[in-house]
Design a protein around this motif. Structure first.
Motif, PDB file in Angstrom:
ATOM      1  N   PRO A  46       3.928  -5.297 -13.068  1.00 37.75           N
ATOM      2  CA  PRO A  46       2.681  -6.025 -13.362  1.00 37.75           C
ATOM      3  C   PRO A  46       2.763  -7.507 -13.042  1.00 37.75           C
ATOM      4  O   PRO A  46       1.800  -8.097 -12.558  1.00 37.75           O
ATOM      5  CB  PRO A  46       2.479  -5.768 -14.865  1.00 37.75           C
ATOM      6  CG  PRO A  46       3.217  -4.492 -15.137  1.00 37.75           C
ATOM      7  CD  PRO A  46       4.401  -4.516 -14.225  1.00 37.75           C
ATOM      8  N   TRP A  47       3.930  -8.140 -13.317  1.00 41.52           N
ATOM      9  CA  TRP A  47       4.051  -9.571 -13.033  1.00 41.52           C
ATOM     10  C   TRP A  47       3.926  -9.870 -11.540  1.00 41.52           C
ATOM     11  O   TRP A  47       3.438 -10.944 -11.137  1.00 41.52           O
ATOM     12  CB  TRP A  47       5.379 -10.127 -13.551  1.00 41.52           C
ATOM     13  CG  TRP A  47       6.601  -9.462 -12.976  1.00 41.52           C
ATOM     14  CD1 TRP A  47       7.325  -8.463 -13.515  1.00 41.52           C
ATOM     15  CD2 TRP A  47       7.218  -9.767 -11.709  1.00 41.52           C
ATOM     16  NE1 TRP A  47       8.363  -8.098 -12.684  1.00 41.52           N
ATOM     17  CE2 TRP A  47       8.322  -8.903 -11.571  1.00 41.52           C
ATOM     18  CE3 TRP A  47       6.952 -10.683 -10.694  1.00 41.52           C
ATOM     19  CZ2 TRP A  47       9.155  -8.911 -10.452  1.00 41.52           C
ATOM     20  CZ3 TRP A  47       7.782 -10.710  -9.581  1.00 41.52           C
ATOM     21  CH2 TRP A  47       8.865  -9.838  -9.453  1.00 41.52           C
ATOM     22  N   ALA A  48       4.360  -8.926 -10.682  1.00 40.14           N
ATOM     23  CA  ALA A  48       4.251  -9.134  -9.240  1.00 40.14           C
ATOM     24  C   ALA A  48       2.784  -9.172  -8.816  1.00 40.14           C
ATOM     25  O   ALA A  48       2.397  -9.937  -7.923  1.00 40.14           O
ATOM     26  CB  ALA A  48       5.005  -8.037  -8.497  1.00 40.14           C
ATOM     27  N   ARG A  49       1.957  -8.342  -9.437  1.00 41.35           N
ATOM     28  CA  ARG A  49       0.525  -8.374  -9.116  1.00 41.35           C
ATOM     29  C   ARG A  49      -0.094  -9.702  -9.507  1.00 41.35           C
ATOM     30  O   ARG A  49      -0.868 -10.297  -8.733  1.00 41.35           O
ATOM     31  CB  ARG A  49      -0.185  -7.228  -9.835  1.00 41.35           C
ATOM     32  CG  ARG A  49      -1.699  -7.267  -9.722  1.00 41.35           C
ATOM     33  CD  ARG A  49      -2.357  -6.105 -10.454  1.00 41.35           C
ATOM     34  NE  ARG A  49      -3.794  -6.293 -10.545  1.00 41.35           N
ATOM     35  CZ  ARG A  49      -4.394  -6.970 -11.514  1.00 41.35           C
ATOM     36  NH1 ARG A  49      -3.664  -7.508 -12.498  1.00 41.35           N
ATOM     37  NH2 ARG A  49      -5.713  -7.106 -11.517  1.00 41.35           N
ATOM     38  N   HIS A  50       0.239 -10.209 -10.715  1.00 39.40           N
ATOM     39  CA  HIS A  50      -0.320 -11.489 -11.159  1.00 39.40           C
ATOM     40  C   HIS A  50       0.130 -12.625 -10.236  1.00 39.40           C
ATOM     41  O   HIS A  50      -0.666 -13.503  -9.877  1.00 39.40           O
ATOM     42  CB  HIS A  50       0.109 -11.771 -12.598  1.00 39.40           C
ATOM     43  CG  HIS A  50      -0.425 -10.782 -13.593  1.00 39.40           C
ATOM     44  ND1 HIS A  50      -1.757 -10.445 -13.668  1.00 39.40           N
ATOM     45  CD2 HIS A  50       0.199 -10.042 -14.555  1.00 39.40           C
ATOM     46  CE1 HIS A  50      -1.947  -9.549 -14.646  1.00 39.40           C
ATOM     47  NE2 HIS A  50      -0.771  -9.287 -15.183  1.00 39.40           N
ATOM     48  N   LEU A  57      10.473  -7.068  -3.839  1.00 38.13           N
ATOM     49  CA  LEU A  57      11.030  -6.147  -4.828  1.00 38.13           C
ATOM     50  C   LEU A  57      10.035  -5.858  -5.948  1.00 38.13           C
ATOM     51  O   LEU A  57       9.918  -4.718  -6.425  1.00 38.13           O
ATOM     52  CB  LEU A  57      12.332  -6.724  -5.399  1.00 38.13           C
ATOM     53  CG  LEU A  57      13.500  -6.851  -4.411  1.00 38.13           C
ATOM     54  CD1 LEU A  57      14.704  -7.492  -5.089  1.00 38.13           C
ATOM     55  CD2 LEU A  57      13.880  -5.493  -3.841  1.00 38.13           C
ATOM     56  N   GLY A  58       9.319  -6.889  -6.405  1.00 38.04           N
ATOM     57  CA  GLY A  58       8.363  -6.693  -7.498  1.00 38.04           C
ATOM     58  C   GLY A  58       7.205  -5.793  -7.099  1.00 38.04           C
ATOM     59  O   GLY A  58       6.810  -4.894  -7.846  1.00 38.04           O
ATOM     60  N   LEU A  59       6.654  -6.028  -5.896  1.00 40.41           N
ATOM     61  CA  LEU A  59       5.553  -5.173  -5.435  1.00 40.41           C
ATOM     62  C   LEU A  59       6.029  -3.761  -5.156  1.00 40.41           C
ATOM     63  O   LEU A  59       5.316  -2.782  -5.398  1.00 40.41           O
ATOM     64  CB  LEU A  59       4.930  -5.777  -4.172  1.00 40.41           C
ATOM     65  CG  LEU A  59       4.153  -7.084  -4.370  1.00 40.41           C
ATOM     66  CD1 LEU A  59       3.734  -7.653  -3.033  1.00 40.41           C
ATOM     67  CD2 LEU A  59       2.938  -6.867  -5.259  1.00 40.41           C
ATOM     68  N   ARG A  60       7.260  -3.634  -4.648  1.00 38.80           N
ATOM     69  CA  ARG A  60       7.795  -2.297  -4.376  1.00 38.80           C
ATOM     70  C   ARG A  60       7.929  -1.483  -5.662  1.00 38.80           C
ATOM     71  O   ARG A  60       7.710  -0.274  -5.674  1.00 38.80           O
ATOM     72  CB  ARG A  60       9.152  -2.404  -3.690  1.00 38.80           C
ATOM     73  CG  ARG A  60       9.755  -1.070  -3.299  1.00 38.80           C
ATOM     74  CD  ARG A  60      11.073  -1.271  -2.565  1.00 38.80           C
ATOM     75  NE  ARG A  60      11.616   0.007  -2.115  1.00 38.80           N
ATOM     76  CZ  ARG A  60      12.354   0.812  -2.868  1.00 38.80           C
ATOM     77  NH1 ARG A  60      12.622   0.472  -4.117  1.00 38.80           N
ATOM     78  NH2 ARG A  60      12.809   1.959  -2.392  1.00 38.80           N
ATOM     79  N   PHE A 116      -0.349  -0.611 -11.192  1.00 39.05           N
ATOM     80  CA  PHE A 116       0.665  -1.586 -11.608  1.00 39.05           C
ATOM     81  C   PHE A 116       0.958  -1.485 -13.104  1.00 39.05           C
ATOM     82  O   PHE A 116       2.036  -1.879 -13.545  1.00 39.05           O
ATOM     83  CB  PHE A 116       0.209  -3.002 -11.260  1.00 39.05           C
ATOM     84  CG  PHE A 116       0.463  -3.392  -9.835  1.00 39.05           C
ATOM     85  CD1 PHE A 116       1.664  -3.968  -9.457  1.00 39.05           C
ATOM     86  CD2 PHE A 116      -0.488  -3.151  -8.859  1.00 39.05           C
ATOM     87  CE1 PHE A 116       1.902  -4.315  -8.139  1.00 39.05           C
ATOM     88  CE2 PHE A 116      -0.261  -3.494  -7.538  1.00 39.05           C
ATOM     89  CZ  PHE A 116       0.945  -4.075  -7.166  1.00 39.05           C
ATOM     90  N   GLU A 117       0.037  -0.956 -13.875  1.00 37.25           N
ATOM     91  CA  GLU A 117       0.261  -0.806 -15.318  1.00 37.25           C
ATOM     92  C   GLU A 117       0.864   0.542 -15.672  1.00 37.25           C
ATOM     93  O   GLU A 117       1.056   0.864 -16.831  1.00 37.25           O
ATOM     94  CB  GLU A 117      -1.060  -0.985 -16.072  1.00 37.25           C
ATOM     95  CG  GLU A 117      -1.595  -2.416 -15.998  1.00 37.25           C
ATOM     96  CD  GLU A 117      -2.935  -2.564 -16.681  1.00 37.25           C
ATOM     97  OE1 GLU A 117      -3.500  -1.511 -17.079  1.00 37.25           O
ATOM     98  OE2 GLU A 117      -3.420  -3.697 -16.821  1.00 37.25           O
ATOM     99  N   GLY A 118       1.161   1.379 -14.670  1.00 36.43           N
ATOM    100  CA  GLY A 118       1.794   2.673 -14.927  1.00 36.43           C
ATOM    101  C   GLY A 118       0.859   3.726 -15.441  1.00 36.43           C
ATOM    102  O   GLY A 118       1.291   4.766 -15.927  1.00 36.43           O
TER     103      GLY A 118
END
Length: 300
Positions: free
Chosen positions: A221-225, A214-217, A260-262
């Protein structure tokens, strides 16, 4: 000063101006406003001098033409045609000037023997073209969080291809981890304690897979870290070292970080080849790791 103004494909109309100086251009503050994209904001000036009417170019981009000839300054006579962009101004004789006309051109309202019209009815008036409608106000700026949410791709159309592969892999990881732990517990035996430990581990791994998918989808940013941290740990697992290294190399790219940072709402065309290369490399390295793991299990 009187002019007959016509635009390409439009209906001519007469403009009567009082005063000794008239400015022509697109600026609403001009005496004659021309709604023509080829005209400058202040294109030209017409002056009523002792020698007669004179037109002067005001430094326009497309130039001022009198009777088809480009001029910087020219004297005007009734009948001359001034062209500014696609607009044309024909110089007319002033009201009250001596003009030779044919009998058929006489207006019966001013013919001898008829009562004259009131002065107010024939008084010259300044006529201007309607000013262009005001531009619509821009929509209010969205807060940073909403702008970032609006930039999140929908339906995977703007999500980088390699991130989509990671989302699918994490989604597959959920059932595979549960099945693998269940098979391991059944082969080991040990009764309820082993099955209880396997259940807790299965729930933890399944929860991790769901959260990461869900985070990567959502390009959080937290999903990338977190993915970088997991890939760092994966470097220690020999079968999956190459796959983890591929993930780390991909997630540290500046354009991926911007996604990831928009700050990158759509993938650039020049990154399309790199995305395909990373996605295929990740799948190849993952299959290699699974093959090595299966060989190790068979040997043991």
């Amino acid at each position: 000063m009187r002019f007959e103004i016509s635009h390409r494909g439009g209906t001519p109309h007469v403009v009567e101006l009082s005063g000794s100086v008239a400015t022509l251009g697109r600026d609403p503050g001009c005496d004659v406003v021309l709604n023509d994209g080829k005209c400058s904001r202040r294109h030209a000036m017409v002056e009523d001098l002792p020698e007669g009417l004179v037109v002067r170019d005001a430094g326009s981009a497309n130039g001022t033409y009198v009777n088809g000839k480009r001029v910087d300054r020219a004297r005007l006579e009734p009948g001359d045609v001034i062209r500014l962009g696609d607009a044309q101004l024909k110089v007319l004789a002033d009201v009250g000037a001596t003009v030779v006309v044919a009998p058929d051109d006489l207006d019966p309202r001013t013919s001898p023997g008829l009562p004259s019209l009131p002065a107010a009815a024939v008084e010259p008036r300044e006529v201007r073209e309607p000013a262009p409608p005001p531009a619509p106000e821009p929509p209010p700026a969205l807060p940073t969080d909403l702008r970032r949410a609006a930039a999140i791709p929908t339906g995977g159309t703007r999500r980088p291809a390699t991130v989509t592969v990671l989302v699918v892999l994490w989604a597959l990881f959920v059932p595979l981890s549960v099945v693998a732990l269940a098979l391991t517990a059944s082969r080991i035996g040990g009764g309820a304690p082993v099955w209880g430990l396997a259940s807790v581990a299965g729930l933890a791994l399944a929860g991790l897979g769901i959260v990461m998918a869900l985070g990567l989808r959502a390009l959080a940013p937290w999903a990338r870290h977190l993915q970088v941290a997991i890939a760092g740990v994966g470097l220690l697992a020999c079968p999956f070292t190459l796959a983890s290294a591929t993930v780390l190399l991909y997630l540290t790219r500046p354009d991926v970080k911007a996604s990831f940072e928009g700050r990158l709402t759509s993938p650039r065309e020049e990154t399309g080849g790199a995305e395909a290369t990373f996605a295929l490399s990740l799948l190849a390295m993952l299959l290699l790791g699974l093959a090595l793991t299966a060989i190790a299990v068979l040997v043991v």
